[in-house]
Design an enzyme around this catalytic site. Structure first.
Site, PDB file in Angstrom:
ATOM      1  N   LYS A  30       0.838  -1.199   0.000  1.00 47.01           N
ATOM      2  CA  LYS A  30       0.000   0.000   0.000  1.00 47.01           C
ATOM      3  C   LYS A  30       0.874   1.249   0.000  1.00 47.01           C
ATOM      4  CE  LYS A  30      -1.120   2.043   3.621  1.00 47.01           C
ATOM      5  NZ  LYS A  30      -1.591   2.488   4.967  1.00 47.01           N
ATOM      6  N   ARG A  35       2.387   6.099  -2.853  1.00 46.24           N
ATOM      7  CA  ARG A  35       3.444   7.056  -3.181  1.00 46.24           C
ATOM      8  C   ARG A  35       3.685   7.091  -4.690  1.00 46.24           C
ATOM      9  NH1 ARG A  35       4.179   5.684   1.930  1.00 46.24           N
ATOM     10  NH2 ARG A  35       5.341   7.023   3.376  1.00 46.24           N
ATOM     11  N   GLY A 115      -4.637   7.337   5.938  1.00 50.90           N
ATOM     12  CA  GLY A 115      -3.682   8.378   6.299  1.00 50.90           C
ATOM     13  C   GLY A 115      -2.925   8.917   5.104  1.00 50.90           C
ATOM     14  N   ARG A 143      -8.122  12.152  13.351  1.00 49.31           N
ATOM     15  CA  ARG A 143      -6.702  11.877  13.123  1.00 49.31           C
ATOM     16  C   ARG A 143      -5.948  13.179  12.844  1.00 49.31           C
ATOM     17  NH1 ARG A 143      -5.830   6.738   9.348  1.00 49.31           N
ATOM     18  NH2 ARG A 143      -3.764   6.934  10.304  1.00 49.31           N
ATOM     19  N   GLU A 337       3.592  -0.070  12.767  1.00 48.95           N
ATOM     20  CA  GLU A 337       2.458  -0.752  12.139  1.00 48.95           C
ATOM     21  C   GLU A 337       2.507  -2.265  12.327  1.00 48.95           C
ATOM     22  OE1 GLU A 337       3.742  -1.119   7.485  1.00 48.95           O
ATOM     23  OE2 GLU A 337       3.495   0.882   8.329  1.00 48.95           O
ATOM     24  N   ARG A 368      -4.661   2.119  18.916  1.00 51.19           N
ATOM     25  CA  ARG A 368      -4.280   0.710  18.820  1.00 51.19           C
ATOM     26  C   ARG A 368      -3.780   0.149  20.149  1.00 51.19           C
ATOM     27  NH1 ARG A 368      -1.546   0.666  12.724  1.00 51.19           N
ATOM     28  NH2 ARG A 368      -3.526   0.278  11.645  1.00 51.19           N
ATOM     29  N   ARG A 409      -5.490  -3.900  11.013  1.00 50.16           N
ATOM     30  CA  ARG A 409      -4.409  -4.625  11.681  1.00 50.16           C
ATOM     31  C   ARG A 409      -4.889  -5.295  12.972  1.00 50.16           C
ATOM     32  NH1 ARG A 409      -0.487  -3.972   8.192  1.00 50.16           N
ATOM     33  NH2 ARG A 409      -0.098  -1.924   7.259  1.00 50.16           N
ATOM     34  N   LYS A 434      -9.005  -2.857   3.690  1.00 48.06           N
ATOM     35  CA  LYS A 434      -8.319  -1.558   3.640  1.00 48.06           C
ATOM     36  C   LYS A 434      -6.957  -1.688   2.973  1.00 48.06           C
ATOM     37  CE  LYS A 434      -7.393   2.359   6.713  1.00 48.06           C
ATOM     38  NZ  LYS A 434      -6.052   2.782   6.321  1.00 48.06           N
TER      39      LYS A 434
END
Length: 459
Positions: A30, A35, A115, A143, A337, A368, A409, A434
């Protein structure tokens, strides 16, 4: 961490009945895909993305760029990757052709809860002619986005956000941005730095980003951004290349239209490698790169320290577990992550674990740290939050519902626990789409309960 009753379906996490022995093809990264989409959209000529990830986050990025005028054509062909090995990776040879165009508004961008979309695209929108409105899921309003908003204003952009420093907001693009030097506090998200650097070559003066806060999290992601900028022809000065500490400079320049082959998402390999560790089995991830800026590459060292071994060959990365899991004391600041799956494995270990340097995870898709502590403890665990992480003392776990708070996650972490604990039911496993489409099928295929080319038992 509020639950959404619309996602109350419970998925029974499969219990492993023996040692896993499988090859699992993990879809593309991802972080690389999004990017690459931004850089291709800002390039001076068309480019290609080979084997991109098709997930909610990447499709939101593609749709957002289309809304601003960029052409993105999707093709599927067994030979479209040119010899890049798409079929060897188990993919269909999917490719996206990105055709840059003059960016324009008015347009509305749905960021979902991504994000990368909410932070990377406001700088792009300053280069558009006309207003670009950004909106998203309710959690996206919570966020942090102030680092990007304040920096763009300092560089001359006009942004309406009702002084919230968060979504929703409107960027009033003027077709260009002067750029220059800006100070930001990116201690809550390294994406603030990456966001400015990615568009920096198109600013009239380029951009010099000076981080003035505490220690930056997720540095591998900034290194990924720098690496991809340089491959696209940008000149970037960094602390690692002899520049000042916490200062990154991007010179104004045209970006090249490139042919990018997207690496497998190594962070998404975490639950599958964990399966080998937990069951004393063996899992191979094809096309694991020898050199990469992805944070997921740290799994080789972390999971080896927890009791397994790995070997990188032409076939990919093969990880082998012994069935015994050792607790770990680890600073995960750069690879936060990976925390949910590591915490899940630690909950099944034979000794205590301390995970440090991850206070910033409280600002991710959900808090998280609080979510992991609550959900593991609800299954009989002993997890306490510390100032900057988690302390995990192994206990005998039992079945129950593991809530995910729409965080992909957390869902994969729950599946990992379910390998060793009967009766774990995962709320809204579909949230894994996602970044990891078809996770339930990949997971059951790895366990040998579903046949499929993506995850087949090894001979």
């Amino acid at each position: 961490m509020t639950e959404n009753p619309a996602h109350s379906d419970l998925w029974p996490a499969p219990l492993a009945t023996g040692a896993v022995d499988a090859t699992v093809t993990v879809p593309g990264s991802k972080s690389v895909t999004n990017r690459a989409l931004v850089l291709a959209a800002l390039a001076s000529e068309p480019g290609w993305l080979r084997r991109p990830l098709r997930s909610r986050d990447t499709l939101l990025m593609a749709e957002a760029l289309r809304a601003m005028g960029v052409g993105i054509e999707e093709t599927v062909s067994s030979s479209s990757a040119g010899s890049a090995g798409a079929e060897a990776a188990g993919g269909s040879g999917e490719a996206w052709r990105v055709i840059p165009a003059r960016l324009r508004g008015p347009a509305t961008v749905d960021v979902g809860n991504a994000g990368t979309v909410m932070r990377f695209l406001p700088p792009v929108a300053t280069l558009a002619d006309g207003p670009i409105r950004f909106d998203g899921d309710p959690r996206s309003y919570e966020r942090p986005l102030h680092g990007v908003i304040d920096a763009l204003r300092a560089l001359g952009a006009r942004i309406d956000d009702n002084e919230r420093g968060a979504l929703p907001l409107t960027v009033h693009g003027g077709g260009a941005l002067e750029g220059g030097t800006v100070e930001i506090d990116a201690s809550s998200s390294s994406q603030f730095v990456s966001a400015l650097l990615l568009s920096g070559p198109r600013f009239n003066q380029g951009v010099e980003v000076r981080h003035v806060g505490s220690v930056l999290p997720s540095m591998p992601h900034i290194r990924m951004t720098v690496d991809m900028l340089r491959q696209a022809g940008a000149q970037v000065d960094t602390p690692e290349s002899g520049g000042e500490p916490n200062v990154w400079r991007v010179s104004p320049s045209a970006l090249l239209g490139r042919d990018v082959v997207v690496e497998p998402d190594l962070s998404n390999a975490a639950p599958f490698l964990a399966a080998a560790l937990i069951t004393g089995g063996r899992v191979t991830i094809p096309d694991w790169p020898e050199r990469t800026t992805q944070p997921g590459d740290a799994l080789r060292e972390i999971f080896t320290a927890m009791g397994g071994s790995c070997e990188l060959t032409e076939a990919g990365l093969t990880f082998t577990g012994t069935g015994r899991i050792t607790g770990i004391d680890a600073d995960l600041h750069e690879v936060g992550e990976l925390t949910p799956v590591i915490a899940a494995v630690a909950a099944l270990a034979d000794s205590e674990s301390v995970l440090r340097g991850i206070a910033h995870l409280r600002l991710h898709e959900t808090d998280r740290l609080a979510a992991l502590a609550k959900e593991i403890n609800e299954l009989g665990g002993d997890v306490t939050e510390t100032e900057d992480g988690l302390r995990i003392r192994p206990r005998t776990l039992h079945g129950g519902v593991f809530h995910t708070y729409e965080d992909h996650r957390l869902a994969t972490a729950a599946a990992v626990i379910g390998l060793a604990v009967d009766g774990v039911r995962v709320e809204n496993v579909a949230t894994t789409a996602k970044t990891l489409p078809d996770f339930p099928e990949l997971w059951t295929g790895m366990l040998g309960t579903v046949a499929g080319a993506a995850a087949a038992p090894r001979a």
